[in-house]
Structure formats: C-alpha cells, structure tokens
Write a protein that holds these residues in place. Sequence first.
Motif, PDB file in Angstrom:
ATOM      1  N   SER A  16       1.091  -1.019  -0.102  1.00 11.55           N
ATOM      2  CA  SER A  16       0.368  -0.164  -0.199  1.00 11.55           C
ATOM      3  C   SER A  16       0.903   1.018  -0.505  1.00 11.55           C
ATOM      4  O   SER A  16       0.264   2.115  -0.340  1.00 11.55           O
ATOM      5  N   CYS A  17       1.546   1.045   0.404  1.00 17.89           N
ATOM      6  CA  CYS A  17       2.966   2.301   0.376  1.00 17.89           C
ATOM      7  C   CYS A  17       2.495   3.240   1.315  1.00 17.89           C
ATOM      8  O   CYS A  17       3.545   4.020   1.715  1.00 17.89           O
ATOM      9  N   MET A  18       1.975   3.118   2.577  1.00 20.15           N
ATOM     10  CA  MET A  18       1.419   3.799   3.812  1.00 20.15           C
ATOM     11  C   MET A  18       2.176   3.701   4.711  1.00 20.15           C
ATOM     12  O   MET A  18       1.983   2.986   5.604  1.00 20.15           O
ATOM     13  N   SER A  19       2.644   5.044   5.335  1.00 26.42           N
ATOM     14  CA  SER A  19       3.195   4.956   6.462  1.00 26.42           C
ATOM     15  C   SER A  19       2.828   6.197   7.378  1.00 26.42           C
ATOM     16  O   SER A  19       2.448   6.800   6.755  1.00 26.42           O
ATOM     17  N   SER A  20       3.132   5.658   8.247  1.00 28.01           N
ATOM     18  CA  SER A  20       2.331   6.238   9.813  1.00 28.01           C
ATOM     19  C   SER A  20       3.205   6.713  10.674  1.00 28.01           C
ATOM     20  O   SER A  20       2.805   7.451  11.554  1.00 28.01           O
ATOM     21  N   ILE A  21       4.045   7.059  10.173  1.00 28.63           N
ATOM     22  CA  ILE A  21       5.063   7.658  10.935  1.00 28.63           C
ATOM     23  C   ILE A  21       5.567   9.216  10.819  1.00 28.63           C
ATOM     24  O   ILE A  21       5.801   9.233   9.761  1.00 28.63           O
ATOM     25  N   ASN A  22       5.150  10.013  12.388  1.00 27.41           N
ATOM     26  CA  ASN A  22       5.659  11.567  11.750  1.00 27.41           C
ATOM     27  C   ASN A  22       6.859  11.497  11.331  1.00 27.41           C
ATOM     28  O   ASN A  22       7.242  11.028  12.170  1.00 27.41           O
ATOM     29  N   GLU A  23       6.144  12.908  10.716  1.00 25.02           N
ATOM     30  CA  GLU A  23       7.870  13.640  10.254  1.00 25.02           C
ATOM     31  C   GLU A  23       8.166  14.455  11.992  1.00 25.02           C
ATOM     32  O   GLU A  23       7.459  15.439  12.208  1.00 25.02           O
ATOM     33  N   ARG A  24       9.221  13.911  12.184  1.00 26.12           N
ATOM     34  CA  ARG A  24       9.628  14.786  13.182  1.00 26.12           C
ATOM     35  C   ARG A  24      10.612  16.215  13.159  1.00 26.12           C
ATOM     36  O   ARG A  24      11.361  16.567  12.193  1.00 26.12           O
ATOM     37  N   ALA A  25       9.681  17.078  12.498  1.00 21.28           N
ATOM     38  CA  ALA A  25      10.486  19.393  12.308  1.00 21.28           C
ATOM     39  C   ALA A  25      11.426  19.497  13.550  1.00 21.28           C
ATOM     40  O   ALA A  25      12.220  20.010  13.213  1.00 21.28           O
ATOM     41  N   ILE A  26      11.187  19.618  14.500  1.00 20.90           N
ATOM     42  CA  ILE A  26      12.119  20.020  15.455  1.00 20.90           C
ATOM     43  C   ILE A  26      12.234  19.294  16.894  1.00 20.90           C
ATOM     44  O   ILE A  26      11.551  18.868  17.699  1.00 20.90           O
ATOM     45  N   ARG A  27      13.922  18.669  16.947  1.00 15.11           N
ATOM     46  CA  ARG A  27      13.932  17.606  17.996  1.00 15.11           C
ATOM     47  C   ARG A  27      14.779  18.625  19.498  1.00 15.11           C
ATOM     48  O   ARG A  27      15.382  19.414  18.470  1.00 15.11           O
ATOM     49  N   TYR A  28      14.915  18.364  20.261  1.00 12.39           N
ATOM     50  CA  TYR A  28      15.455  19.289  20.942  1.00 12.39           C
ATOM     51  C   TYR A  28      16.709  18.559  21.225  1.00 12.39           C
ATOM     52  O   TYR A  28      17.986  19.598  21.019  1.00 12.39           O
ATOM     53  N   ALA A  29      17.277  17.946  20.490  1.00 12.34           N
ATOM     54  CA  ALA A  29      19.048  17.000  20.006  1.00 12.34           C
ATOM     55  C   ALA A  29      19.619  18.515  19.464  1.00 12.34           C
ATOM     56  O   ALA A  29      20.163  19.302  19.732  1.00 12.34           O
TER      57      ALA A  29
END
Length: 504
Positions: free
Chosen positions: A368-381
Amino acid sequence: MGIVLLSSCDAQLDQVNPNAATEETFWQNEADFEKALVSCYTPLKNALNGGYYGTRGVMMRIARADEVEFRNDISEVYQACYFTNSNGNSLSQGMFYQFYNALYRTNSILQRLEEKQEILSADFIDKVKGECLFIRGFYLFQLAKEFKDVPLRLTASQSPSTFPLAKSTQQEVWNQALVDLDAAASFLPIQPTGKGKPSKGAAYATMGKIYLYMEEYDKAIKVLEPLTHSPYTYKLVDFAWNFDEAHENNEESIFELLIDQVGGTDVWGDGENINSTQTNSRPVEYAAEEVGGWFEAQPTQQMMDIFLKERDKDGNYDYRARMSVAWDYPECMYYLRPFRDVFPKADWNTYWILKYQNWNTMEREPASCMSSINERAIRYAEVLLQLAECYLFSPTQKDLVKSVSYINEIRRRANLNDYSGAMTENAIFEDLEHQRAIEFFVEGERFYDLRRWGLLEERLKTCNPVRYSQFMTGVVNGTNRYYYYPIPAKELETNDLCTPSEGW
C-alpha cells in the motif's frame, strides 16, 4: 436517484451548490476557523508536489548534500542531486508554491479573525493567532532558506492587481518570520494543546534557528537556552524513538507533523481530496528491493566514513549509526532478518537507510506504500547542538567549555566518551560538524549546514567528483547559483515585478 442533465440558458438552473462552502458562507463560527487551521498543515505534507515534509519534499532537501546518492529514477530529484536542475524543475516549483499556498491560508485566517471578532471569544482569537502566526513564521523561514530572496506576501487576495510583487531580501523575510514567531510565542502554551500542535517552545526553537542562520548568536542563546530547563521539560530519549511510530510525540519532540492512517487510500494525491490519505511513502522509497522497497537513494561512502569514525565506550559502532543505516556488521538486522540473509553475497557491501523505515517492525514494506511515522520537524537534540555552535562562535559570549558541555549531552546519549580533543574553536567545531552529520542524517539539515559554514564545495569534492564538477558550473559572479533553488519560471512569467534568482 438518477440525475437529468439539461442544456438550457434558463437562469434558474444556475444555482449555487448549497453544500459547497464559499468565502461568504464559511467563516461563521469557531469550528470553521479550526478547519481552516488544519488546512494550513496540508501543504507541508503534500506528497508529490513539493510539500516540505512530504515524500518528494524530503528528497529535494537531502539530495544536494554529501550524505546520500539518488539513482536516476525520479528525474527532478536526480537533477537536484547532480546540480542540473533548472527553474523549470517541477518539484522545486511545487515546493515554492506549497509555501505560498500555506501563506495564503494563514493570511486568510488572520484577516478573517479581525473581521469576525464579534462572534469569537477572546481566548479563541488568541489561540488561533498563536497557531497561525507560528505556521506563517515557520513557512517564511523555510521559504527564504530554500529560495533566498522571494516575494513577501502577507495578505490574502484574489485580485489580479495584487499578484505582481517584487522580491524581498532573505533578511527581510526572516525578520518577518521572527516577528511572527515572537508574537506566536506570546499566545502559545508551554505544553501543546494537542498532538501536532505548536507550543511556545516550538516558536522559540524556530526563532533560535533563524538567529543561528543569521549568525546572531547572542539572540539565539537568549531564546534557546530557556528551553533547557523548567518550565520546559524537553529531554533526549533513545535515539531510535525519534523515527518510529511507537514513540511519537516523545519528550525530545518539539514539533512534529502528523502522518496518520486517516482519510482515503490515495497516497499520491494532494492530501485534500476525499480520496487522499494522510500517510506518506517515505519508507518504501528507500528500502531495498529485497524487502519490497524502491531503493531510490543510499548512503554515500563519505557518510559511512563519518558514521564509522568513532566507536562507543563498549567498542561498538555509534548507536546512531546502527539506528540510521544497515550494513554488513555482526548482529545487523534488516527488516527482522540478519543482513546477510536478506542480500546476496554480491550486495554485502551495500548500505541502506533505516531512519523512518519499518525495518524493525515488518518483514517487508507494505504494497500500500502507506507509512504512519510522524515527521519530526524540531528535536531537542537540535536545540542542544545549536547552543553548542552559538557558544563556540559568539563574539561576546564565546564559552568553549559550555559549547563542549552541550556537545557532550549528545555524545553521552550515543554512549560515546566525552569530548577529549583540543579546547580550540577549530577542534571543537570539527566534532560539532561530526555530531550534526550523524545526528541529523537524512533529516534535511546537512546541505544547509555545509552551505552556511562555507564547507559545501569541500565536502562535495571529496564525496563525488562528478557531482562536484557539475556543482562548480554554477559559479556566477563570485557565488554559486546552486546554493539555492531558483524562483520558478512560472512565477517569472506571471509576476512582472519578480526577477530571476541570482545566477539564474
């Protein structure tokens, strides 16, 4: 029920669809404004047409650095990777117009807030202002980061008379972003009101990044350092938790884009029609063919040399390397099988991206090619390493010990020994570059780091002589036109006041 279509000039047949919202009928209550706010995030996630955190947008952000090599499958991305792109590249053009699509939406909301104050509560107005100004400031930063000098559109209008607009400088665009984000921070809560919503910390983190890009180190310290202590509660977590579905919105996440199994099944649409899914295809794009992937890009040897340079306290390869890339080392698992069981012997010398992949939860990427992993735009690192850079280069607050202390937080999370090099600016910077390269691999930071540090030419030269040679053809009047994507040809054709990007 059947529908009879008639051909007639009878005016009574020319009726407005009562179910279709218009500018006049839409802005009637708080629920309408909430719906409008949700629509502002969609351009960031647009899959095929340049959404900044969408499938192709991510590719366009990582293609120009020295960390991955794209194969010649998606022509627009390959052009960017090999610096043969033009101002007609459909993906860079899509990115440009997705930014303006979102700016139009935020501008519309802000204007309607002023017009509809009598039907909205004061608290609701402040809440919407905070979120809307954050989104606009966030978009403006990225827009000028990618295209440099651009038209600065701060009003929503459909009047053709407003379309012609001259470019503002990158500095002017970033100054407006800072104004927006500072105002947003005054309205936003310390804890986000929901998943995927911005917070005060997200606004300040974005401001700090802009100041860093502007080399305003003291101002960056002022907004970033408070994020390291109470009342903020950010902290580093297991590195791998930042790129899987099980640990989304964790304590390291300052702002992330929601990628969800909602809506329809069309992963290739614009995210806004009834059939569109709110997932993306990032994992299948980079996985190997042996596990159902499309193998669009692989880590470069230069990037692997960076990954393998330093062992941890226990003699293992850097944990971040092992969670970012699969290669032939003992105990390496790739899609729940030993590396050598997945690949034929002839391919044991290959490298494969793991970040944002389903490598430790599935045996194959789904059809299905469908991923549900959120894109982390800003990390504390990123906040920690930005502070390390600020204390390294600030002319008034230079503090090498403090710079190293922030770098050591990152090193300790990776089970590395503390920094033990020379306490000089050059030596500390060498480790800072090293840590950022590993920490933010394929997160869309490397190209912009090398560009602002003046190291892009040097790193491309040692990575790929063919790419480097083509990159150097972009040198015009003392600068390189490939530092930025060009203003699209379409904009130049329709906006009489807009001039081509430098060198284009």
